[in-house]
Design a protein around this motif. Sequence first.
Motif, PDB file in Angstrom:
ATOM      1  N   ALA A  62      -0.578  30.360  15.998  1.00 14.42           N
ATOM      2  CA  ALA A  62      -1.994  30.057  15.750  1.00 14.42           C
ATOM      3  C   ALA A  62      -2.150  29.068  14.606  1.00 14.42           C
ATOM      4  CB  ALA A  62      -2.746  31.351  15.441  1.00 14.42           C
ATOM      5  N   ASP A  63      -1.376  28.000  14.643  1.00 13.87           N
ATOM      6  CA  ASP A  63      -1.406  26.989  13.593  1.00 13.87           C
ATOM      7  C   ASP A  63      -2.001  25.694  14.147  1.00 13.87           C
ATOM      8  OD1 ASP A  63       0.071  28.639  11.696  1.00 13.87           O
ATOM      9  OD2 ASP A  63       1.831  28.247  12.941  1.00 13.87           O
ATOM     10  N   PRO A  64      -2.744  24.935  13.310  1.00 20.48           N
ATOM     11  CA  PRO A  64      -3.282  23.650  13.787  1.00 20.48           C
ATOM     12  C   PRO A  64      -2.147  22.716  14.192  1.00 20.48           C
ATOM     13  CG  PRO A  64      -4.248  24.279  11.672  1.00 20.48           C
ATOM     14  CD  PRO A  64      -3.106  25.213  11.918  1.00 20.48           C
ATOM     15  N   ALA A  65      -2.252  22.111  15.359  1.00 18.41           N
ATOM     16  CA  ALA A  65      -1.172  21.268  15.883  1.00 18.41           C
ATOM     17  C   ALA A  65      -0.851  20.105  14.949  1.00 18.41           C
ATOM     18  CB  ALA A  65      -1.535  20.749  17.269  1.00 18.41           C
ATOM     19  N   HIS A  66      -1.881  19.466  14.380  1.00 18.64           N
ATOM     20  CA  HIS A  66      -1.633  18.297  13.539  1.00 18.64           C
ATOM     21  C   HIS A  66      -0.895  18.673  12.259  1.00 18.64           C
ATOM     22  CE1 HIS A  66      -5.442  19.877  11.958  1.00 18.64           C
ATOM     23  NE2 HIS A  66      -5.099  19.324  10.808  1.00 18.64           N
ATOM     24  N   ALA A  67      -1.190  19.867  11.715  1.00 21.23           N
ATOM     25  CA  ALA A  67      -0.508  20.311  10.498  1.00 21.23           C
ATOM     26  C   ALA A  67       0.911  20.784  10.819  1.00 21.23           C
ATOM     27  CB  ALA A  67      -1.299  21.426   9.822  1.00 21.23           C
ATOM     28  N   LEU A  68       1.076  21.481  11.944  1.00 20.03           N
ATOM     29  CA  LEU A  68       2.405  21.926  12.346  1.00 20.03           C
ATOM     30  C   LEU A  68       3.314  20.725  12.588  1.00 20.03           C
ATOM     31  CD1 LEU A  68       4.272  24.279  13.066  1.00 20.03           C
ATOM     32  CD2 LEU A  68       3.390  24.189  15.399  1.00 20.03           C
ATOM     33  N   TYR A  69       2.756  19.672  13.165  1.00 23.31           N
ATOM     34  CA  TYR A  69       3.524  18.442  13.393  1.00 23.31           C
ATOM     35  C   TYR A  69       4.068  17.887  12.082  1.00 23.31           C
ATOM     36  CZ  TYR A  69       4.278  13.427  14.116  1.00 23.31           C
ATOM     37  OH  TYR A  69       4.808  12.170  14.125  1.00 23.31           O
ATOM     38  N   ILE A  70       3.226  17.862  11.039  1.00 23.66           N
ATOM     39  CA  ILE A  70       3.663  17.334   9.743  1.00 23.66           C
ATOM     40  C   ILE A  70       4.761  18.196   9.151  1.00 23.66           C
ATOM     41  CG2 ILE A  70       2.930  16.953   7.349  1.00 23.66           C
ATOM     42  CD1 ILE A  70       0.214  16.060   8.427  1.00 23.66           C
ATOM     43  N   VAL A  71       4.606  19.520   9.216  1.00 22.23           N
ATOM     44  CA  VAL A  71       5.623  20.423   8.658  1.00 22.23           C
ATOM     45  C   VAL A  71       6.950  20.268   9.407  1.00 22.23           C
ATOM     46  CG1 VAL A  71       6.247  22.841   8.287  1.00 22.23           C
ATOM     47  CG2 VAL A  71       3.925  22.066   7.781  1.00 22.23           C
ATOM     48  N   LEU A  72       6.885  20.131  10.727  1.00 20.14           N
ATOM     49  CA  LEU A  72       8.111  19.919  11.500  1.00 20.14           C
ATOM     50  C   LEU A  72       8.748  18.581  11.137  1.00 20.14           C
ATOM     51  CD1 LEU A  72       7.027  21.244  15.021  1.00 20.14           C
ATOM     52  CD2 LEU A  72       8.624  22.324  13.423  1.00 20.14           C
ATOM     53  N   LEU A  94       0.434  23.398   3.745  1.00 22.36           N
ATOM     54  CA  LEU A  94       0.926  24.373   2.766  1.00 22.36           C
ATOM     55  C   LEU A  94       0.801  25.801   3.300  1.00 22.36           C
ATOM     56  CD1 LEU A  94      -0.486  22.814  -0.522  1.00 22.36           C
ATOM     57  CD2 LEU A  94       1.922  23.401  -0.118  1.00 22.36           C
ATOM     58  N   VAL A  95      -0.279  26.079   4.014  1.00 22.80           N
ATOM     59  CA  VAL A  95      -0.465  27.413   4.603  1.00 22.80           C
ATOM     60  C   VAL A  95       0.661  27.713   5.595  1.00 22.80           C
ATOM     61  CG1 VAL A  95      -1.928  28.783   6.148  1.00 22.80           C
ATOM     62  CG2 VAL A  95      -2.962  27.489   4.274  1.00 22.80           C
ATOM     63  N   ILE A  96       1.014  26.725   6.433  1.00 24.16           N
ATOM     64  CA  ILE A  96       2.087  26.909   7.414  1.00 24.16           C
ATOM     65  C   ILE A  96       3.426  27.075   6.705  1.00 24.16           C
ATOM     66  CG2 ILE A  96       3.398  25.777   9.254  1.00 24.16           C
ATOM     67  CD1 ILE A  96       0.780  24.447  10.146  1.00 24.16           C
ATOM     68  N   ALA A  97       3.718  26.197   5.748  1.00 25.70           N
ATOM     69  CA  ALA A  97       4.998  26.261   5.032  1.00 25.70           C
ATOM     70  C   ALA A  97       5.139  27.577   4.282  1.00 25.70           C
ATOM     71  CB  ALA A  97       5.120  25.084   4.070  1.00 25.70           C
ATOM     72  N   ASP A  98       4.033  28.064   3.725  1.00 29.36           N
ATOM     73  CA  ASP A  98       4.063  29.336   3.002  1.00 29.36           C
ATOM     74  C   ASP A  98       4.244  30.503   3.962  1.00 29.36           C
ATOM     75  OD1 ASP A  98       3.653  30.917   0.527  1.00 29.36           O
ATOM     76  OD2 ASP A  98       1.807  31.562   1.508  1.00 29.36           O
ATOM     77  N   LYS A  99       3.554  30.458   5.103  1.00 26.88           N
ATOM     78  CA  LYS A  99       3.638  31.547   6.082  1.00 26.88           C
ATOM     79  C   LYS A  99       5.059  31.719   6.609  1.00 26.88           C
ATOM     80  CE  LYS A  99       1.779  30.987  10.224  1.00 26.88           C
ATOM     81  NZ  LYS A  99       0.772  30.952  11.320  1.00 26.88           N
ATOM     82  N   TYR A 100       5.738  30.592   6.869  1.00 27.24           N
ATOM     83  CA  TYR A 100       7.090  30.647   7.421  1.00 27.24           C
ATOM     84  C   TYR A 100       8.176  30.537   6.338  1.00 27.24           C
ATOM     85  CZ  TYR A 100       4.665  29.988  11.848  1.00 27.24           C
ATOM     86  OH  TYR A 100       3.817  30.139  12.923  1.00 27.24           O
ATOM     87  N   GLU A 101       7.735  30.558   5.061  1.00 29.03           N
ATOM     88  CA  GLU A 101       8.664  30.527   3.921  1.00 29.03           C
ATOM     89  C   GLU A 101       9.622  29.337   3.989  1.00 29.03           C
ATOM     90  OE1 GLU A 101      10.543  34.332   3.385  1.00 29.03           O
ATOM     91  OE2 GLU A 101       8.700  35.421   3.799  1.00 29.03           O
ATOM     92  N   ILE A 102       9.073  28.151   4.260  1.00 29.18           N
ATOM     93  CA  ILE A 102       9.875  26.937   4.363  1.00 29.18           C
ATOM     94  C   ILE A 102       9.896  26.282   2.987  1.00 29.18           C
ATOM     95  CG2 ILE A 102      10.224  24.786   5.627  1.00 29.18           C
ATOM     96  CD1 ILE A 102       8.398  25.917   7.819  1.00 29.18           C
ATOM     97  N   LYS A 103      10.896  26.606   2.185  1.00 27.31           N
ATOM     98  CA  LYS A 103      10.938  26.176   0.790  1.00 27.31           C
ATOM     99  C   LYS A 103      11.017  24.660   0.658  1.00 27.31           C
ATOM    100  CE  LYS A 103      13.021  30.454  -0.929  1.00 27.31           C
ATOM    101  NZ  LYS A 103      14.180  31.057  -1.644  1.00 27.31           N
ATOM    102  N   GLY A 104      11.810  24.020   1.520  1.00 28.53           N
ATOM    103  CA  GLY A 104      11.940  22.570   1.450  1.00 28.53           C
ATOM    104  C   GLY A 104      10.606  21.878   1.678  1.00 28.53           C
ATOM    105  N   ALA A 105       9.853  22.377   2.644  1.00 29.63           N
ATOM    106  CA  ALA A 105       8.543  21.795   2.934  1.00 29.63           C
ATOM    107  C   ALA A 105       7.574  22.062   1.789  1.00 29.63           C
ATOM    108  CB  ALA A 105       7.990  22.361   4.240  1.00 29.63           C
ATOM    109  N   MET A 106       7.634  23.260   1.213  1.00 28.77           N
ATOM    110  CA  MET A 106       6.761  23.574   0.084  1.00 28.77           C
ATOM    111  C   MET A 106       7.000  22.605  -1.065  1.00 28.77           C
ATOM    112  SD  MET A 106       4.686  26.123   0.732  1.00 28.77           S
ATOM    113  CE  MET A 106       4.197  26.819  -0.851  1.00 28.77           C
ATOM    114  N   SER A 107       8.275  22.283  -1.305  1.00 35.46           N
ATOM    115  CA  SER A 107       8.621  21.366  -2.392  1.00 35.46           C
ATOM    116  C   SER A 107       8.062  19.974  -2.134  1.00 35.46           C
ATOM    117  CB  SER A 107      10.142  21.316  -2.556  1.00 35.46           C
ATOM    118  OG  SER A 107      10.514  20.401  -3.565  1.00 35.46           O
TER     119      SER A 107
END
Length: 200
Positions: A62-72, A94-107
């Motif tokens: 349930a994540d916005p496609a445009h934001a998920l694209y950027i995180v990927l 940031l919400v997606i990166a935090d939810k999935y605990e993607i530290k590299g993306a958070m940085s």
Amino acid sequence: FDAPDADIILRALGPPKRDFRVHKLILSLASPVFKDMFSLPQPDEPTSDESSVAKIEIVEVADPAHALYIVLRVIYPFTPPSYGGNLDTLVECLVIADKYEIKGAMSQLRSALLQSDVSQSLRVYAIASRFGFANLAESASRLILSSVRLTKIPKLPNDFEFVSATAYHQLVRQRASYLEVAVEIIKQTPLKSRCYNCPG
């Protein structure tokens, strides 16, 4: 994200809906949440008469496609995406990166937030406080204290809905402290030193 050798599809429900053909290994290395998700028992393999597309597991998110694209884009070895100064999109990422605990993306997203325009310092403070970027919140607070009158703001940015009362109170108290110091400095400054139009 349409790799023919992908072994999983992330389906962002949107709107609009979008499929991302990705690789479990890459997502697992980037995110412990994905790693745990993929370690769960999988459905039985399809029979031989089913299409090859059906063999790929589909995970709906349930994540916005445009934001998920950027995180990927951040996770995969691509050229880092540009956020164009859009803080709304940056927060969604940031919400997606935090939810999935993607530290590299958070940085990387923190670095992008750091480059935000000075005029956005109030929002940056709220966003940094929300996601635990203490040093960035401190830097943003200094900009706020020097350029924003908190008592004159008709409405706080929506980002403050996620900021604790303690963090906001700290900002107000810090500003009051700065003003007290400024007033004291003015009191101790000789009048002639403050009069720029005085002769001599």
